[in-house]
Write a protein that holds these residues in place. Structure first.
Motif, PDB file in Angstrom:
ATOM      1  N   ARG A 151       0.825  -1.204   0.000  1.00 28.69           N
ATOM      2  CA  ARG A 151       0.000   0.000   0.000  1.00 28.69           C
ATOM      3  C   ARG A 151       0.864   1.261   0.000  1.00 28.69           C
ATOM      4  O   ARG A 151       1.978   1.278   0.540  1.00 28.69           O
ATOM      5  CB  ARG A 151      -0.932   0.004   1.202  1.00 28.69           C
ATOM      6  CG  ARG A 151      -0.275   0.275   2.559  1.00 28.69           C
ATOM      7  CD  ARG A 151      -1.325   0.177   3.645  1.00 28.69           C
ATOM      8  NE  ARG A 151      -0.777   0.430   4.970  1.00 28.69           N
ATOM      9  CZ  ARG A 151      -0.994   1.533   5.679  1.00 28.69           C
ATOM     10  NH1 ARG A 151      -1.717   2.519   5.165  1.00 28.69           N
ATOM     11  NH2 ARG A 151      -0.512   1.653   6.892  1.00 28.69           N
ATOM     12  N   THR A 152       0.350   2.328  -0.598  1.00 30.91           N
ATOM     13  CA  THR A 152       1.036   3.613  -0.643  1.00 30.91           C
ATOM     14  C   THR A 152       0.258   4.708   0.095  1.00 30.91           C
ATOM     15  O   THR A 152       0.737   5.836   0.206  1.00 30.91           O
ATOM     16  CB  THR A 152       1.239   4.058  -2.102  1.00 30.91           C
ATOM     17  OG1 THR A 152      -0.034   4.154  -2.739  1.00 30.91           O
ATOM     18  CG2 THR A 152       2.119   3.074  -2.858  1.00 30.91           C
ATOM     19  N   CYS A 153      -0.924   4.370   0.590  1.00 30.01           N
ATOM     20  CA  CYS A 153      -1.775   5.370   1.243  1.00 30.01           C
ATOM     21  C   CYS A 153      -1.302   5.658   2.665  1.00 30.01           C
ATOM     22  O   CYS A 153      -0.455   4.940   3.204  1.00 30.01           O
ATOM     23  CB  CYS A 153      -3.228   4.886   1.281  1.00 30.01           C
ATOM     24  SG  CYS A 153      -3.432   3.371   2.261  1.00 30.01           S
ATOM     25  N   ASP A 154      -1.856   6.732   3.275  1.00 29.67           N
ATOM     26  CA  ASP A 154      -1.522   7.119   4.645  1.00 29.67           C
ATOM     27  C   ASP A 154      -2.635   6.762   5.628  1.00 29.67           C
ATOM     28  O   ASP A 154      -2.728   7.346   6.709  1.00 29.67           O
ATOM     29  CB  ASP A 154      -1.248   8.627   4.705  1.00 29.67           C
ATOM     30  CG  ASP A 154       0.025   8.991   3.962  1.00 29.67           C
ATOM     31  OD1 ASP A 154       0.944   8.154   3.948  1.00 29.67           O
ATOM     32  OD2 ASP A 154       0.092  10.087   3.382  1.00 29.67           O
ATOM     33  N   LEU A 155      -3.483   5.813   5.279  1.00 28.74           N
ATOM     34  CA  LEU A 155      -4.613   5.456   6.135  1.00 28.74           C
ATOM     35  C   LEU A 155      -4.147   4.719   7.377  1.00 28.74           C
ATOM     36  O   LEU A 155      -3.132   4.008   7.360  1.00 28.74           O
ATOM     37  CB  LEU A 155      -5.603   4.580   5.362  1.00 28.74           C
ATOM     38  CG  LEU A 155      -6.221   5.204   4.102  1.00 28.74           C
ATOM     39  CD1 LEU A 155      -7.117   4.183   3.409  1.00 28.74           C
ATOM     40  CD2 LEU A 155      -7.001   6.462   4.447  1.00 28.74           C
ATOM     41  N   ASP A 156      -4.895   4.881   8.443  1.00 20.48           N
ATOM     42  CA  ASP A 156      -4.664   4.130   9.678  1.00 20.48           C
ATOM     43  C   ASP A 156      -5.345   2.779   9.532  1.00 20.48           C
ATOM     44  O   ASP A 156      -6.561   2.673   9.595  1.00 20.48           O
ATOM     45  CB  ASP A 156      -5.231   4.903  10.871  1.00 20.48           C
ATOM     46  CG  ASP A 156      -5.052   4.139  12.179  1.00 20.48           C
ATOM     47  OD1 ASP A 156      -4.445   3.042  12.164  1.00 20.48           O
ATOM     48  OD2 ASP A 156      -5.529   4.631  13.221  1.00 20.48           O
ATOM     49  N   LEU A 157      -4.541   1.725   9.318  1.00 21.74           N
ATOM     50  CA  LEU A 157      -5.118   0.400   9.068  1.00 21.74           C
ATOM     51  C   LEU A 157      -5.060  -0.472  10.321  1.00 21.74           C
ATOM     52  O   LEU A 157      -4.720  -1.653  10.262  1.00 21.74           O
ATOM     53  CB  LEU A 157      -4.393  -0.275   7.904  1.00 21.74           C
ATOM     54  CG  LEU A 157      -4.519   0.397   6.536  1.00 21.74           C
ATOM     55  CD1 LEU A 157      -3.960  -0.491   5.440  1.00 21.74           C
ATOM     56  CD2 LEU A 157      -5.964   0.748   6.236  1.00 21.74           C
ATOM     57  N   SER A 158      -5.399   0.113  11.422  1.00 21.20           N
ATOM     58  CA  SER A 158      -5.524  -0.692  12.639  1.00 21.20           C
ATOM     59  C   SER A 158      -6.742  -1.594  12.507  1.00 21.20           C
ATOM     60  O   SER A 158      -7.685  -1.284  11.744  1.00 21.20           O
ATOM     61  CB  SER A 158      -5.671   0.215  13.861  1.00 21.20           C
ATOM     62  OG  SER A 158      -6.853   0.982  13.752  1.00 21.20           O
ATOM     63  N   PRO A 159      -6.790  -2.731  13.193  1.00 18.45           N
ATOM     64  CA  PRO A 159      -7.945  -3.637  13.082  1.00 18.45           C
ATOM     65  C   PRO A 159      -9.274  -2.937  13.366  1.00 18.45           C
ATOM     66  O   PRO A 159     -10.296  -3.224  12.723  1.00 18.45           O
ATOM     67  CB  PRO A 159      -7.650  -4.718  14.125  1.00 18.45           C
ATOM     68  CG  PRO A 159      -6.162  -4.710  14.259  1.00 18.45           C
ATOM     69  CD  PRO A 159      -5.751  -3.285  14.068  1.00 18.45           C
ATOM     70  N   GLU A 160      -9.275  -2.007  14.318  1.00 21.17           N
ATOM     71  CA  GLU A 160     -10.510  -1.311  14.669  1.00 21.17           C
ATOM     72  C   GLU A 160     -11.017  -0.465  13.504  1.00 21.17           C
ATOM     73  O   GLU A 160     -12.212  -0.464  13.179  1.00 21.17           O
ATOM     74  CB  GLU A 160     -10.293  -0.423  15.900  1.00 21.17           C
ATOM     75  CG  GLU A 160      -9.923  -1.174  17.170  1.00 21.17           C
ATOM     76  CD  GLU A 160      -8.454  -1.596  17.200  1.00 21.17           C
ATOM     77  OE1 GLU A 160      -7.661  -1.065  16.372  1.00 21.17           O
ATOM     78  OE2 GLU A 160      -8.089  -2.474  18.023  1.00 21.17           O
ATOM     79  N   LYS A 161     -10.131   0.266  12.853  1.00 17.32           N
ATOM     80  CA  LYS A 161     -10.518   1.134  11.753  1.00 17.32           C
ATOM     81  C   LYS A 161     -11.024   0.322  10.567  1.00 17.32           C
ATOM     82  O   LYS A 161     -12.012   0.694   9.898  1.00 17.32           O
ATOM     83  CB  LYS A 161      -9.334   2.004  11.324  1.00 17.32           C
ATOM     84  CG  LYS A 161      -8.890   3.019  12.369  1.00 17.32           C
ATOM     85  CD  LYS A 161      -9.918   4.132  12.530  1.00 17.32           C
ATOM     86  CE  LYS A 161      -9.413   5.196  13.496  1.00 17.32           C
ATOM     87  NZ  LYS A 161     -10.397   6.292  13.673  1.00 17.32           N
ATOM     88  N   ILE A 162     -10.331  -0.791  10.272  1.00 20.26           N
ATOM     89  CA  ILE A 162     -10.779  -1.634   9.155  1.00 20.26           C
ATOM     90  C   ILE A 162     -12.151  -2.211   9.453  1.00 20.26           C
ATOM     91  O   ILE A 162     -13.043  -2.258   8.591  1.00 20.26           O
ATOM     92  CB  ILE A 162      -9.754  -2.761   8.890  1.00 20.26           C
ATOM     93  CG1 ILE A 162      -8.421  -2.163   8.416  1.00 20.26           C
ATOM     94  CG2 ILE A 162     -10.289  -3.742   7.846  1.00 20.26           C
ATOM     95  CD1 ILE A 162      -7.308  -3.178   8.253  1.00 20.26           C
ATOM     96  N   ALA A 163     -12.372  -2.633  10.718  1.00 19.78           N
ATOM     97  CA  ALA A 163     -13.663  -3.234  11.109  1.00 19.78           C
ATOM     98  C   ALA A 163     -14.813  -2.241  10.991  1.00 19.78           C
ATOM     99  O   ALA A 163     -15.971  -2.627  10.757  1.00 19.78           O
ATOM    100  CB  ALA A 163     -13.558  -3.771  12.529  1.00 19.78           C
ATOM    101  N   GLN A 164     -14.514  -0.962  11.126  1.00 21.40           N
ATOM    102  CA  GLN A 164     -15.582   0.044  11.025  1.00 21.40           C
ATOM    103  C   GLN A 164     -16.089   0.207   9.596  1.00 21.40           C
ATOM    104  O   GLN A 164     -17.164   0.793   9.380  1.00 21.40           O
ATOM    105  CB  GLN A 164     -15.069   1.392  11.544  1.00 21.40           C
ATOM    106  CG  GLN A 164     -14.850   1.403  13.048  1.00 21.40           C
ATOM    107  CD  GLN A 164     -14.205   2.699  13.538  1.00 21.40           C
ATOM    108  OE1 GLN A 164     -14.088   3.667  12.759  1.00 21.40           O
ATOM    109  NE2 GLN A 164     -13.804   2.733  14.801  1.00 21.40           N
TER     110      GLN A 164
END
Length: 605
Positions: A151-164
């Motif tokens: 990935r090249t993005c700056d997203l926060d890919l913590s499990p919580e954020k992905i689950a949302q």
């Protein structure tokens, strides 16, 4: 060490990449630089016509030179940066805005991103480099992104954020450059497996990738898709450059001491010490160590040197990289590593290269600063080679020269303490020998030489050399026997290329003693042979030219002895007189005689 002494040792520096350190009056490092060729770069500072006033000021402060040999120019650049930051030398111009070299960072985060950064944070991220240029660092990242869907993005890919479920796949997913972990289409385990492979590539395991790129370039070329093939060609060039190690060691090699060990025939021990911090060499020193205890083993010597060097540099390193186990047990919390391959093995090889260079430089510098000491060693080797009773400090060599018996002459050159003593050279006209008899000529010349020296009570030579074989050696011995003198006599045996290849020597029966080519003794004997041959040939040529000149001038009416003497003194040879202009002849003997001589040599005028 004075500037003049430093200039003398400059030719001993290696022609290898590395970093050099100039030491000031108080022993501190005042300047650090890098070089593709250490000898050429360092020598440039000590030229007498240096224009820069800053350089001249720096040179006046230098009292010593130290250097570290590395494998490539890129390594030298990285090491220079580390040494400047470590020692902050007074005469270095520090990089503006504290610029540092770029590194590739695998971020310490879920689904790690891979970035090029100049000042990475100390947050547990994996760091690779530094790189000599940003272009090479970005090329490494481009290579990774070509091979792996990262990935090249700056997203926060913590499990919580992905689950949302707040994220949506981007263009990178649709062009197959990313597997969209942001929406759960790639597992963390699969992504981390890719990261482990990427880390392996960034450590230098590039062979498979290079072969892949080369195959793609050739395939596209065969399909006439030259623009796409050019892209792979450029990537391949970057990778092949990148494949050459751009760091002294990976960052995970931290707080480590490297020691290497070398011995010489004189019983001296040399130990090189390198300290590494985050993959950077921050301290380098080579110690010459001599045992104070009789019978001390190499392991005991090495262990003593390690202890002394760690105390001297106050090292608290918890790992020692060594070539063999010396049984060092001063600190049981320290790990001993004896590497067989990999990055640590390369570090050990770098240390070994430096300790060998130090030992070599020691001999070269001793020869430059004290040439008499080196020459005495050569003379000692010659004594041992011939089993002489005393050192051959005074050597004389004879050679004959004639052309079918005409104008026979001989020459004697003298070497004292390994150096030519030209004031003692002697020329001989052969008086008692008719025709081309080299042996009789040699007996005459040697008899005349040493009879006069014996009567004058002069110091006789320690060794006599003949530029010839058994006959010449025998002739010299016969002459010495008639004078009741005992001086060792040896012959210079030549090979098919007319080079000295052996010494002919023996008390009762002569035998050939081979000489190793390019050894110091070989070079001394070769110098003696070349010198006596030159001296004899020059004397014979001058005599032949003079006799020819005399005979031709004898037939010119009106030219007497004084005019002939003036012509010989001025023009040296008959060729010089015959080719001289009327004005040049007038300068030597006046206008009247000049016209006579010029007409004799140029009857058509």
């Amino acid at each position: 060490m004075t500037i003049e002494e430093i200039r003398k040792i400059l030719p001993t520096l290696p022609e290898s990449p590395g970093c050099y350190k100039y030491i000031g009056q108080d022993g501190t490092i005042i300047y650090v630089g890098k070089a593709k060729n250490l000898r050429r770069r360092v020598s440039s500072y000590f030229q007498r016509d240096v224009q820069s006033s800053k350089t001249r000021l720096l040179v006046r402060q230098i009292r010593g030179i130290e250097y570290v040999v590395v494998g490539t120019e890129a390594e030298a650049l990285i090491l220079e940066n580390a040494l400047i930051k470590e020692h902050q030398p007074r005469y270095n111009i520090l990089l503006k805005d504290d610029k540092t070299y770029p590194e590739v960072v695998i971020r310490h985060e879920p689904f790690p991103r891979i970035r090029v950064e100049r000042r990475p944070k100390q947050d547990g991220s994996q760091r690779f480099g530094p790189y000599p240029s940003a272009g090479m660092a970005h090329a490494a990242v481009d290579m990774v992104r070509d091979l792996y869907p990262i990935r090249t993005c700056d997203l926060d890919l913590s499990p919580e954020k992905i689950a949302q479920g707040k994220y949506k796949e981007c263009l990178q997913y649709h062009i197959k450059k990313c597997k969209a972990p942001c929406i759960g289409l790639q597992t963390l385990a699969d992504y981390e497996q890719n990261v482990r492979e990427i880390a392996s590539l960034l450590r230098g395991n590039l062979r498979d990738v290079i072969e892949l790129y080369r195959g793609e370039m050739l395939r596209l070329s065969e399909e006439l898709r030259f623009e796409e093939a050019q892209i792979y060609k450029e990537r391949l060039q970057y990778l092949e450059n990148y494949q050459v190690k751009h760091t002294v060691a990976p960052h995970h090699i931290h707080n480590v001491d490297v020691f290497s060990f070398e011995e010489d025939e004189d019983g001296a021990t040399y130990v090189n010490f390198m300290h590494l911090t985050q993959g950077m060499v921050t301290q380098v020193y080579t110690l010459e160590y001599r045992s104070l205890l009789e019978g001390e083993t190499r392991e005991e010597l090495f262990a003593s040197a390690i202890t002394e060097l760690r105390q001297r540099f106050a090292s608290r390193a918890k790992e020692l990289i060594l070539p063999f186990d010396p049984g060092w047990q001063d600190d049981p919390s320290v790990t001993i590593t004896i590497p067989q391959r990999g990055d640590k093995k390369k570090l050990l090889e770098l240390s070994e290269r430096n300790v060998r260079q130090y030992k070599l430089d020691k001999y070269k510098r001793a020869e430059r600063l004290n040439p008499d000491q080196r020459l005495m060693q050569i003379v000692t080797e010659l004594k041992e080679l011939l089993h002489l009773d005393k050192l051959p400090l005074h050597i004389e060599c004879f050679d004959n020269s004639n052309i079918q018996g005409s104008d026979p002459v001989a020459a004697c050159v003298v070497f004292k303490r390994g150096r030519p003593s030209k004031k003692d050279y002697r020329k001989f006209n052969i008086r008692s020998v008719e025709g081309p008899d080299d042996y009789a000529s040699m007996r005459e010349v040697v008899t005349r030489r040493y009879k006069r020296m014996k009567e004058a009570e002069e110091v006789l030579p320690d060794l006599i050399l003949a530029d010839g074989g058994k006959g010449q050696v025998g002739a010299i011995r016969e002459a010495l026997l008639s004078l009741e003198l005992e001086i060792p006599v040896a012959g210079l045996v030549k090979d098919e290329r007319h080079r000295t290849s052996a010494l002919l020597y023996g008390d009762e029966f002569l035998r050939e003693i081979p000489i190793r080519h390019h050894s110091p003794v070989f070079r001394l004997l070769e110098q003696i042979q070349a010198e006596v041959h030159r001296f004899a040939i020059t004397f014979h040529r001058d005599k032949r030219s003079k006799s020819q000149l005399d005979s031709r001038l004898d037939y010119i009416k009106g030219i007497g002895p004084k005019a002939k003497e003036a012509l010989i003194h001025h023009f040296r040879s008959v060729q010089g007189i015959s080719s001289a202009s009327l004005e040049e002849l007038t300068t030597a003997v006046g206008p009247a005689k000049a016209r006579i001589i010029y007409t004799a040599f140029h009857p058509e005028v």
